[in-house]
Design a protein around this motif. Structure first.
Motif, short mmCIF file in Angstrom:
data_model
loop_
_atom_site.label_atom_id
_atom_site.label_comp_id
_atom_site.label_asym_id
_atom_site.label_seq_id
_atom_site.Cartn_x
_atom_site.Cartn_y
_atom_site.Cartn_z
N UNK B 54 0.63 -1.22 0.09
CA UNK B 54 0.08 -0.07 0.00
C UNK B 54 0.80 1.22 -0.06
N UNK B 55 1.91 1.33 0.97
CA UNK B 55 2.76 2.52 1.08
C UNK B 55 3.34 2.61 -0.42
N UNK B 56 3.73 1.48 -0.98
CA UNK B 56 4.61 1.51 -2.32
C UNK B 56 3.56 2.14 -3.63
N UNK B 57 2.38 1.67 -3.50
CA UNK B 57 1.43 2.30 -4.41
C UNK B 57 1.15 3.83 -4.29
N UNK B 58 0.98 3.99 -2.90
CA UNK B 58 0.90 5.48 -2.89
C UNK B 58 1.98 6.39 -3.13
N UNK B 59 3.02 5.78 -2.93
CA UNK B 59 4.36 6.67 -3.37
C UNK B 59 4.59 6.84 -4.87
N UNK B 60 4.16 5.77 -5.44
CA UNK B 60 4.03 5.59 -6.88
C UNK B 60 3.02 6.66 -7.55
N UNK B 61 1.67 6.87 -6.97
CA UNK B 61 0.65 7.69 -7.34
C UNK B 61 1.30 9.09 -7.26
N UNK B 62 2.12 9.37 -6.17
CA UNK B 62 2.55 10.77 -6.08
C UNK B 62 3.84 11.36 -6.40
N UNK B 63 4.59 10.26 -7.15
CA UNK B 63 5.76 10.51 -7.33
C UNK B 63 6.19 11.50 -8.34
N UNK B 64 5.32 11.48 -9.27
CA UNK B 64 5.57 12.55 -10.16
C UNK B 64 5.40 13.93 -9.65
N UNK B 243 -14.01 14.81 -11.78
CA UNK B 243 -13.30 14.54 -13.09
C UNK B 243 -11.90 13.73 -13.07
N UNK B 244 -11.70 13.52 -11.74
CA UNK B 244 -10.52 12.74 -11.60
C UNK B 244 -10.71 11.60 -10.56
N UNK B 245 -11.59 10.78 -10.97
CA UNK B 245 -12.02 9.68 -10.15
C UNK B 245 -10.96 8.79 -9.63
N UNK B 246 -10.05 8.56 -10.42
CA UNK B 246 -8.64 7.65 -9.85
C UNK B 246 -8.01 8.37 -8.83
N UNK B 247 -7.77 9.63 -9.11
CA UNK B 247 -7.32 10.49 -7.81
C UNK B 247 -8.05 10.54 -6.51
N UNK B 248 -9.50 10.58 -6.78
CA UNK B 248 -10.33 10.72 -5.46
C UNK B 248 -10.33 9.35 -4.88
N UNK B 249 -10.21 8.22 -5.76
CA UNK B 249 -10.17 7.00 -5.10
C UNK B 249 -8.73 6.65 -4.33
N UNK B 253 -9.51 8.70 -0.61
CA UNK B 253 -10.07 7.88 0.20
C UNK B 253 -8.88 6.96 0.48
N UNK B 254 -7.94 6.36 -0.34
CA UNK B 254 -6.98 5.17 0.22
C UNK B 254 -6.08 6.03 0.76
N UNK B 255 -5.50 7.21 0.68
CA UNK B 255 -4.63 7.72 1.30
C UNK B 255 -4.87 8.43 2.48
N UNK B 256 -5.66 9.52 2.02
CA UNK B 256 -5.90 10.50 3.20
C UNK B 256 -7.21 10.03 4.19
N UNK B 257 -8.14 9.64 3.79
CA UNK B 257 -9.36 9.21 4.60
C UNK B 257 -8.85 7.64 5.46
N UNK B 258 -7.85 7.05 4.73
CA UNK B 258 -7.29 5.73 5.33
C UNK B 258 -6.53 6.24 6.56
N UNK B 259 -5.82 7.52 6.38
CA UNK B 259 -4.83 7.68 7.55
C UNK B 259 -5.54 8.22 8.55
N UNK B 293 -17.95 15.67 -5.24
CA UNK B 293 -17.12 16.25 -4.14
C UNK B 293 -15.85 16.92 -4.45
N UNK B 294 -15.15 17.55 -4.00
CA UNK B 294 -13.71 17.61 -4.01
C UNK B 294 -12.77 17.75 -2.75
N UNK B 295 -11.35 17.49 -3.26
CA UNK B 295 -10.56 17.08 -2.16
C UNK B 295 -9.16 18.05 -2.35
N UNK B 296 -8.78 18.72 -1.33
CA UNK B 296 -7.37 19.56 -1.93
C UNK B 296 -6.42 19.37 -0.57
#
Lengths: 307, 307
Positions: B54-64, B243-249, B253-259, B293-296
């Motif tokens: 999970x930690x690796x996946x999240x790092x990959x998502x935000x690596x850019x 408009x960015x459902x993959x990022x919302x998920x 959800x999986x990063x911030x709400x989970x934390x 919804x939106x999240x920042x």
């Protein structure tokens, strides 16, 4: 070249939410909409030279951030809804030479100042000035290629209705560009509950007046619900720290803190706070602009297409 | 090629703040530092495969977002302080081929996982693994050309002391790159006082544990006070909407709400909230990831030079 239209049926002010604070549609970080809720009645119909200059200076400071991506082709028909004193109008014209601009505002006084500003800064621009209400524009359907509005929706009691009215006059395939702030995006160092409460008073007073100081975060759902497509919302962040003293002075203090500070009398009159608590909040907020402080604020820019 | 050093005097855990939650230095959006305050003791010394993935996946998502500007020349000596399970390490190596990396962590278990991750994803990388405390590194003064740390300072009771220790091993003219989050930067639509209180519990618990969940906004003053020069701090914003459902998920959800959700038992044990209030806050926070919804959220990246 500038021309002016003023149609019957547009009384010019107060007929959207009855409070007159729509006069200041379109002003960057304008706090007049709070000032004019009973304190400085003259303010409703126009701006002092000092105030107009302040608004212009602030728009200039942030123009790069807010207008960098906004450029319309020469010859295209562009509507600016809620041009206010023209603080954004001059930047729009600078970034889109050759457009055929129609600028609308509810306030005749603001519109006069916008005309003067454009005459001074963009004398060759082709602008039609229209004194009226963006909800009841006299233009035919599909009249414009592009619609632009900046710091307008936050003042509307029903922003969805405003967007629907603007969609009508936009041609299919045309774009709408919307820029809004979000006062809940402000955070700062040193953290201060007193400062945060003071900002909350501003948001509360704007809500009581029928507006929404947290509108930026709502742009995506508002635009999609209004039937726009390809809605693309991007945060535009202002971040100031000790390494950016000009921004700390120009944005943190002169723009944001000044805006919050301007609701002092109103917040006291509404019983939201005490003079001591309010002043403490402002003093602590000011620390964010000192060399060891930091300040963060997010504007949102949305672009969408009429299907 | 990987080598390992483990010097006497480094007990490997618990000797900075005595709570063991420094094990998770360097993890993107890792909530283990809250989990391991008494609930899941096994968690202190390592991660389950699921958690590491999970930690690796999240790092990959935000690596850019987080690593885009970070690149060190081939041959340069780079220190990663608090590499954790290597979630950021693999991105650092991918963006800086040919560096001579030394990766340090307080947890032997995390370090083993980081080695395995790097062996799988960057087998040709030149990495020296060091099990120890970033405050007491055994390296000589000026040993490194660049220092990198990500999500580490937020866990230190005295981040200034940590920066001073890292400055010692950095050569004059060398750079330090620091990436941190700031949980107070989170805002969302629909706005929800219950959700906001729930986030506040996370910040409060991290503070009680000696850390600072609001550290991002402090990077400029911390680095300048620690004697670094040319301090350049930039916000790195994550914004998710319909408009960015993959990022919302993936992020909302999986990063911030989970934390936030992960501190439930701890927040209850500390008497900060009730099950009903906490669960309401989580439910309302989840609405930010729904289509309307939106999240920042804002991360901060700082680069500074040792004079």
């Amino acid at each position: 070249m500038t021309t002016e239209t003023a149609l019957p049926g547009n009384t010019g002010h107060g007929h959207i939410d009855g409070q007159g604070h729509l006069d200041d549609q379109g002003h960057l970080d304008d706090h007049g909409h709070l000032d004019d809720q009973g304190q400085v009645h003259d303010y409703v119909h126009g701006y002092s030279d000092t105030e107009a200059r302040r608004l212009g200076d602030q728009a200039d400071t942030l123009a790069g951030l807010l207008h960098a991506d906004t450029g319309f082709p020469a010859g295209s028909r562009v509507l600016e809804a809620g041009c206010g004193v023209g603080a954004q109008t001059v930047h729009l014209l600078a970034n889109s030479p050759g457009v055929l601009l129609t600028a609308v505002d509810l306030s005749a006084g603001s519109l006069a100042q916008a005309r003067a500003r454009v005459a001074a800064q963009a004398p060759a621009a082709d602008v039609t000035w229209h004194h009226g209400d963006l909800h009841r524009l006299p233009f035919p359907d599909d009249a414009f290629d592009h619609v632009f509005l900046c710091f307008v929706l936050e003042h509307l009691p029903d922003p969805a209705a405003g967007l629907a009215a603007l969609r009508r006059v936009l041609r299919p395939g045309g774009t709408i560009t919307v820029i809004e702030g979000d006062h809940g995006s402000a955070f700062f160092h040193p953290e201060s509950p007193a400062a945060r409460r003071t900002i909350d008073h501003l948001v509360r007073l704007q809500a009581d007046g029928g507006g929404d100081g947290l509108l930026g975060r709502r742009l995506y759902p508002l635009l999609t619900a209004a039937g726009f497509a390809e809605v693309d919302v991007r945060p535009r962040t202002v971040y100031a720290d000790g390494g950016r003293p000009a921004l700390a002075e120009g944005f943190t203090l002169r723009t944001f803190v000044a805006m919050v500070e301007a609701v002092r009398a109103e917040a006291l009159a509404a019983g939201l706070t005490t003079p001591e608590a309010f002043d403490l909040g402002i003093a602590e907020l000011r620390r964010a602009a000192e060399p060891g402080g930091t300040f963060h604020y997010t504007f949102f820019q949305a672009v969408a297409v009429k299907p």
